[in-house]
Enzyme design. Structure first.
Site, PDB file in Angstrom:
ATOM      1  N   SER A  71     -48.043  39.858  -0.773  1.00  0.00           N
ATOM      2  CA  SER A  71     -48.648  38.529  -0.892  1.00  0.00           C
ATOM      3  C   SER A  71     -49.006  37.908   0.448  1.00  0.00           C
ATOM      4  O   SER A  71     -49.679  36.881   0.489  1.00  0.00           O
ATOM      5  CB  SER A  71     -47.707  37.579  -1.647  1.00  0.00           C
ATOM      6  OG  SER A  71     -46.640  37.173  -0.830  1.00  0.00           O
TER       7      SER A  71
ATOM      8  N   LYS B 294     -43.238  32.905   2.699  1.00  0.00           N
ATOM      9  CA  LYS B 294     -44.500  32.235   2.394  1.00  0.00           C
ATOM     10  C   LYS B 294     -44.844  31.235   3.494  1.00  0.00           C
ATOM     11  O   LYS B 294     -44.021  30.893   4.343  1.00  0.00           O
ATOM     12  CB  LYS B 294     -44.404  31.485   1.060  1.00  0.00           C
ATOM     13  CG  LYS B 294     -44.267  32.366  -0.170  1.00  0.00           C
ATOM     14  CD  LYS B 294     -45.539  33.133  -0.459  1.00  0.00           C
ATOM     15  CE  LYS B 294     -45.412  33.925  -1.757  1.00  0.00           C
ATOM     16  NZ  LYS B 294     -44.442  35.020  -1.641  1.00  0.00           N
TER      17      LYS B 294
END
Length: 228
Positions: free
Chosen positions: A149, A187
């Site tokens: 991701s 993230k």
């Protein structure tokens, strides 16, 4: 001769590469230069490339080489820097970690660059990293990345990320976030009022948004190690 915006972008790319070890995303460039769309960033990148200041590396996620800098930046002590995604040869002048000034950091387990997974914090193994990769004071640790991701931030599955332990983050920082006290994820951090957005760097994933009390920052990305 560079325009003011071209100079600002080149300076921002250099600053973020020095700080994070990875280049900024196009969204971050857009926000930093206060532009309305990423098309403006594409034009600035193209102009810098045409003038010989940067080089984009084909078939690699956001890999940018700073070839040269304006004289004003060189006089201020800047030096060209390259971040290349998954090149097959080590950078020119690179030394094996064991011959450099290096330190052992605890390898605390795996971190999800995808959907959150349960945090693993055994610290039974260690990894050797150059001391220059560590950012100032504070405790550091390493994690193995699992998932894709964050590939557009130059972070691939299987990479080792070096994390500086801290409990706060600025918008745009890449962090280790603990969600609901048991799930860890890597993230980009954004605070939106009373909510925390954990943004991926891959269009295949959605941003995760949580009430701020559900997210605890465990550390900030300061370096990355990849085996070639």
């Amino acid at each position: 001769m560079l325009t003011r915006k071209q100079m600002e972008l080149l300076d921002f790319i250099k600053t973020r590469m020095d700080r994070d070890g990875v280049p900024p995303s196009f969204d971050e460039m857009k926000d930093a230069l206060d532009l309305r769309s990423k098309s403006g960033i594409h034009r600035l990148i193209t102009a810098l490339e045409e003038r010989g200041f940067i080089r984009r590396l084909a078939h690699r996620a956001r890999a940018i080489e700073i070839v040269k800098l304006p004289e004003a930046m060189e006089r201020a002590g800047f030096a060209p820097r390259v971040i290349e995604g998954d090149r097959t040869e080590p950078p020119r002048g690179a030394r094996p970690v064991e011959t450099a000034n290096a330190l052992d950091l605890p390898l605390m387990g795996r971190i999800a660059a995808g959907l959150p997974i349960e945090a693993i914090t055994d610290g039974a193994q260690s990894v050797t990293v150059p001391s220059m990769m560590l950012s100032g004071r504070g405790q550091h640790y390493a994690l193995e990345v699992r998932g894709d991701s964050m590939i557009e931030a130059g972070i691939n599955d299987g990479d080792i990320v070096v994390i500086r332990e801290q409990q706060t983050a600025d918008n745009g920082d890449i962090v280790v976030a603990l969600v609901a006290d048991h799930e860890a994820t890597l993230k980009r951090f954004r605070r939106r009022g009373g909510m925390i957005a954990l943004e991926p760097a891959n269009a295949s994933y959605e941003t995760q948004v949580y009430p701020d009390h559900m997210v605890k920052v465990q550390g900030r990305l300061v370096g990355l190690i990849r085996s070639y």
